[in-house]
Enzyme design. Structure first.
Site, short mmCIF file in Angstrom:
data_model
loop_
_atom_site.label_atom_id
_atom_site.label_comp_id
_atom_site.label_asym_id
_atom_site.label_seq_id
_atom_site.Cartn_x
_atom_site.Cartn_y
_atom_site.Cartn_z
N GLU A 51 81.96 6.13 10.87
CA GLU A 51 82.37 7.19 11.79
C GLU A 51 83.83 7.49 11.48
O GLU A 51 84.70 6.65 11.67
CB GLU A 51 82.24 6.72 13.26
CG GLU A 51 82.63 7.81 14.25
CD GLU A 51 82.83 7.27 15.68
OE1 GLU A 51 82.75 6.07 15.91
OE2 GLU A 51 83.10 8.12 16.56
N ASP A 62 90.23 8.79 24.25
CA ASP A 62 90.73 7.62 23.53
C ASP A 62 91.80 6.86 24.29
O ASP A 62 92.71 7.44 24.87
CB ASP A 62 91.28 8.05 22.16
CG ASP A 62 90.15 8.34 21.19
OD1 ASP A 62 89.26 7.48 21.06
OD2 ASP A 62 90.14 9.43 20.60
#
Lengths: 265, 434
Positions: A51, A62
Site C-alpha cells: 500500500e 492519519d
C-alpha cells in the site's frame, strides 16, 4: 473485473494461506531511494501486497507518525510527478500488487480520469481513498475506477451500522478495509476490543467471497496472529514507517519475517 | 413554515451541498457521528422548546440583541473623501451623504460573534448526551466562547490552537485556561487555524462517543456549514430589523470580513432574497499577493476537497494546501465556507481583499472616529471603506458587521502603533515577574 490483486489473492487462498499481509509505505518518506529498498525488503520477507500512500498536506485520517511523514516528504519537495515515477518503478521492480492510497484532493485537482489512467498504465491494482465515504455516488465512483481496471477499496469501521455494511458489501470491489478501532492511524501496544469483536457483524453483512482487510494499530506478530481466521489481509502501517525511519529497510524486512514465521508456525 | 422546511430539506439535505460545494468528504469513521448530529439538529430546529432555550441564553448570557450604531463621524469623513475625489465639474451635483452603520457583535459576551454558534451547538451537545466539547481556534475568540460556555454548562472543553496563533493571541489562551479549558498547542503543518482544525477533528475521531466537535466556522463536512450559518443568522435577522427601523429601508450594501465565513454568512443570510442589497466580503490581503503572504482565496479560486468539504482553497497545482499569512489570526485560513463559494459563483456575494496595513488603518480609524476598537479581522473592512465607496458609487446606505472587539489584539496593534512605549511597558512587566 479481475487484475493482479485477484490473481494473487485467489492463489494464496488456494495455497491455504491463513492470513495475507499488506505492507504500507509513504512515498518520499524518508526518501524515494529508501522507499525502493524498503519495498524490496518487504517482498523478500514475504509481504503479499504493497500500500503506497502519496503525501498530502492535510491527511485527516492519519495519526502523528504518518502525518509528520507527509509533511516531511512535502517539505523535501515531493511532488505528484515524483510520486508517479516511484509508483512506476515499484510496479516494475517487484511483484507485490500495489494499492495507491491518497486523499481525494490529489486526484480531484489533478483530474480523476487522468490520475487513474496513469495508475492503470503502470499496473497498479487499486486505490484506497479514505475521504470518499460510501454514499449515493459510490457506485459511480467504483464503476469509474473499474473502467481503469482498478479496485476502489472501501473503508469501514467498528461503528459502521449493519444496514450500511450490507449496502457496502454489495458495491465493494477488491477488498473492504476495516479499521481496528474508531480512531486515526498509529501503532498501539494492544488491539482494541471493539476492533477484534466486529468481524461477526461484518461477515454476516458481506457476501461470502468478499476479501476483508484490517489495519490501524497493528504493531506485533501476535496482533496478526489474533486476526487469523477473522480477516483475509492484515495491513501494517505506522509500525513499518517507524521502523523504516528509526532502523532502516532491513529492520522492516526482519519484522515482516517474524510475522510470516509466526503465521506458519 | 412547513413548506419552507420542505424546500430546505430538498435543496440541502438530499445532496448535502450548496451547488457543487460542500458535501462530507470524511473517513467512514465519522459518518455515524455526522448523521447523529444532523438528525439532532434537524429535530432541534423545529423544536420550539430548544429554540426558546437558545433565545433565552442568547439574551441572558450573551447579551443579545447587539446594538446597531450609526457611525456618524466615519460617515462624514467618508462623504468628504468621496466629494474630494470628484472632478470640479461633478462637484456641484451633490450626492446623498454616506450613511455607514455598524452592527456591533463585539458587544456580545466573550467579545465576538462566535458565542452565537457556540451556545447553539453546546445545547445540541447536551441534547446528544455528550459532556465534552472539542474545538479549534484561530484568534482565540471561538475558543474563548467555547471555554466560557463549557464552564457555564458544566462541560469539559479541549481547545486546539496552532502554535503561531497560540503566541500571537496569548491573552485569549490565558483567558481560556482561566475558564477551566484545556488549551492544546498544535505545532504541525503551518501551525495555524487549519492545523488546529485537523488536530481537533482527529481528537474527535478518537473520542466520538463522548465528545462533540464544536466547529466554529461555516465549513467542514455537512451538517456543520448549515448549522453554523443558521446559529449565526441571528446577526442578520437583528440587523435587518434594526436597519429598517433606523432608515425605513434596507441598506444598499452589506460588508463583512471573511475568514472561514461564519460572521459574514450569519450577517448576509437573512438578506439573500433582497435582491437590491449588495454583499461584499473582505478577505485578508496580508503583506502581498505572493503565495504564502496572504489568505485571499477568491483572488484565483481553486476548487479542492480538504477537511471534509469541497470549496476554494489556496493550494498548488498538485492539490497541496499552501501556507497563508494575515495579521489577524481569524482570517489566516486557506479554505472558505462552501456556501460563500457558491454565492460567489452565483455572483450574489462579491469579494475584495484588504492588506495588513489597511487593517491597522481600519483599527485606528474606528477607534478614533467612533470610540470602537474593532478586532483586526473586521478592521479589514473599515480599512477598505475608502476603496469600497469608490467601487460602489451608488451605495449610500452601508452596514458593516463588526464581528468582534479588539482587546485580544493589543499585543499586535501596540507593536505597530505604540512600539516604544509598549516596549517600555513590557520591560517593566518582565522586571515585576522576576
Amino acid at each position: 473485473m479481475k487484475n493482479k490483486f485477484d490473481i494473487k489473492f485467489s492463489a494464496a487462498k488456494a495455497e491455504g494461506k491463513k492470513i495475507q499481509l499488506m505492507a504500507h509505505m509513504l512515498a518520499g518518506y524518508p526518501s524515494v531511494s529508501v522507499n525502493k529498498e524498503t519495498a524490496w525488503a518487504m517482498e523478500q520477507a514475504g509481504a503479499d501486497y504493497l500500500e503506497l500512500q502519496l503525501p498530502f498536506s492535510d491527511p485527516l485520517a492519519d495519526g502523528p507518525v504518518i502525518m509528520r511523514g507527509n509533511h516531511h516528504a512535502l517539505k523535501k519537495n515531493f511532488s505528484l510527478e515524483k510520486g508517479f515515477r516511484l509508483i512506476e518503478d515499484l510496479a516494475s521492480g517487484q511483484n507485490m500488487p500495489i494499492f495507491v492510497m491518497s486523499y481525494y484532493n490529489l486526484p480531484f485537482v489533478f483530474g480523476l480520469e487522468k490520475f487513474m489512467g496513469i495508475l492503470e498504465q503502470v499496473g497498479v491494482s487499486g486505490v484506497i481513498i479514505p475521504d470518499i465515504p460510501f454514499d449515493d455516488e459510490s457506485e459511480e465512483y467504483i464503476q469509474r475506477m473499474s473502467a481503469f481496471k482498478l479496485h476502489a477499496a472501501l473503508v469501514i469501521s467498528p461503528g459502521t451500522s449493519s444496514k450500511r455494511l450490507k449496502a457496502i458489501g454489495k458495491k465493494a470491489s477488491g477488498f473492504v478495509y476495516t479499521t481496528l478501532r474508531t480512531g486515526i492511524t498509529g501503532a498501539k501496544q494492544t488491539l482494541s476490543h471493539e476492533g477484534l469483536t466486529q468481524f461477526k457483524k461484518i461477515r454476516r453483512a458481506f457476501p461470502k467471497k468478499l476479501a476483508l482487510a484490517a489495519g490501524f494499530g497493528i504493531s506485533r506478530p501476535e496482533h496478526v496472529k489474533a486476526l487469523e481466521g477473522k480477516v483475509d489481509i492484515a495491513v501494517i502501517g505506522s509500525k513499518l514507517i517507524l521502523l523504516t525511519v528509526e532502523r532502516g529497510p532491513l529492520a522492516v524486512g526482519e519484522f515482516i519475517s517474524s510475522i510470516v514465521s509466526s503465521i506458519v508456525s | 413554515m412547513k413548506k419552507k422546511t420542505e424546500v430546505f430539506r430538498r435543496n440541502y439535505l438530499k445532496k448535502r451541498c450548496f451547488g457543487e460545494f460542500g458535501g462530507r468528504y470524511v473517513p467512514e469513521l465519522l459518518i455515524q457521528a455526522l448523521d447523529d448530529l444532523e438528525a439532532c439538529y434537524l429535530q432541534a430546529k423545529t423544536d420550539s422548546h430548544f429554540q426558546r432555550e437558545l433565545k433565552s441564553v442568547l439574551q441572558s448570557y450573551g447579551g443579545r440583541p447587539t446594538p446597531l450604531l450609526f457611525a456618524k463621524n466615519l460617515s462624514e469623513e467618508l462623504t468628504e473623501l468621496r466629494e474630494s475625489r470628484k472632478s470640479s465639474a461633478l462637484r456641484k451635483q451633490r450626492k446623498q451623504p454616506l450613511k455607514i452603520y455598524i452592527k456591533n457583535e463585539g458587544i456580545l459576551h466573550t467579545g465576538a460573534h462566535k458565542l452565537n454558534n457556540v451556545l447553539g451547538q453546546a445545547l445540541l451537545c447536551m441534547r446528544m448526551g455528550k459532556r465534552e466539547l472539542v474545538a479549534e481556534t484561530g484568534a482565540g475568540q471561538h475558543g474563548l466562547a467555547v471555554a466560557s460556555v463549557a464552564a457555564k454548562f458544566k462541560l469539559a472543553a479541549k481547545i486546539f490552537m496552532g502554535e503561531e496563533d497560540y503566541f500571537r493571541q496569548y491573552p485569549n489562551v490565558y483567558a481560556m485556561k482561566n475558564l477551566g479549558a484545556k488549551v492544546i498547542m498544535v505545532s504541525d503543518g503551518t501551525r495555524r487555524l487549519k492545523d488546529a482544525v485537523n488536530a481537533a477533528m482527529k481528537y474527535w475521531i478518537e473520542n466520538l462517543k463522548t465528545t462533540h466537535y464544536l466547529l466554529g466556522s461555516a465549513l467542514g463536512p455537512f451538517p456543520y456549514p448549515l448549522l453554523v450559518r443558521d446559529f449565526q443568522s441571528v446577526i442578520g435577522v437583528e440587523a435587518k430589523k434594526q436597519l429598517k427601523q433606523a432608515e425605513g429601508r434596507l441598506p444598499d450594501l452589506l460588508c463583512a470580513c471573511v475568514g472561514g465565513g461564519s460572521n459574514s454568512l450569519g450577517f448576509f443570510t437573512p438578506f439573500l432574497s433582497d435582491a437590491k442589497v449588495a454583499m461584499l466580503g473582505i478577505e485578508a490581503g496580508g503583506k502581498s499577493m505572493k503565495l504564502g503572504e496572504h489568505a485571499s482565496r477568491m483572488k484565483e479560486p481553486k476548487l479542492g476537497i480538504v477537511q471534509g468539504y469541497k470549496s476554494y482553497f489556496i493550494q498548488n497545482a498538485d492539490g497541496q494546501v499552501q501556507p497563508t499569512h494575515s495579521i489577524s489570526a481569524g482570517l489566516d485560513y486557506p479554505g472558505i465556507a462552501p456556501e460563500l463559494a457558491y454565492l460567489h459563483q452565483q455572483g450574489r456575494v462579491k469579494f475584495l481583499s484588504a492588506s495588513d496595513k489597511e487593517a491597522l488603518e481600519g483599527f485606528r480609524k474606528l477607534s478614533e472616529k467612533e470610540g470602537i476598537s474593532p478586532a483586526l479581522e473586521c478592521a479589514h473592512v473599515i480599512g477598505k471603506l475608502p476603496v469600497i465607496i469608490q467601487r460602489y458609487p451608488e451605495a449610500s446606505f452601508i452596514c458593516v458587521n463588526i464581528s468582534g472587539r479588539g482587546d485580544k489584539d493589543i499585543f499586535i496593534t501596540a507593536k505597530h502603533l505604540d512600539k516604544d512605549a509598549w516596549r517600555e511597558f513590557l520591560k517593566r512587566e518582565l522586571r515585576s515577574l522576576r
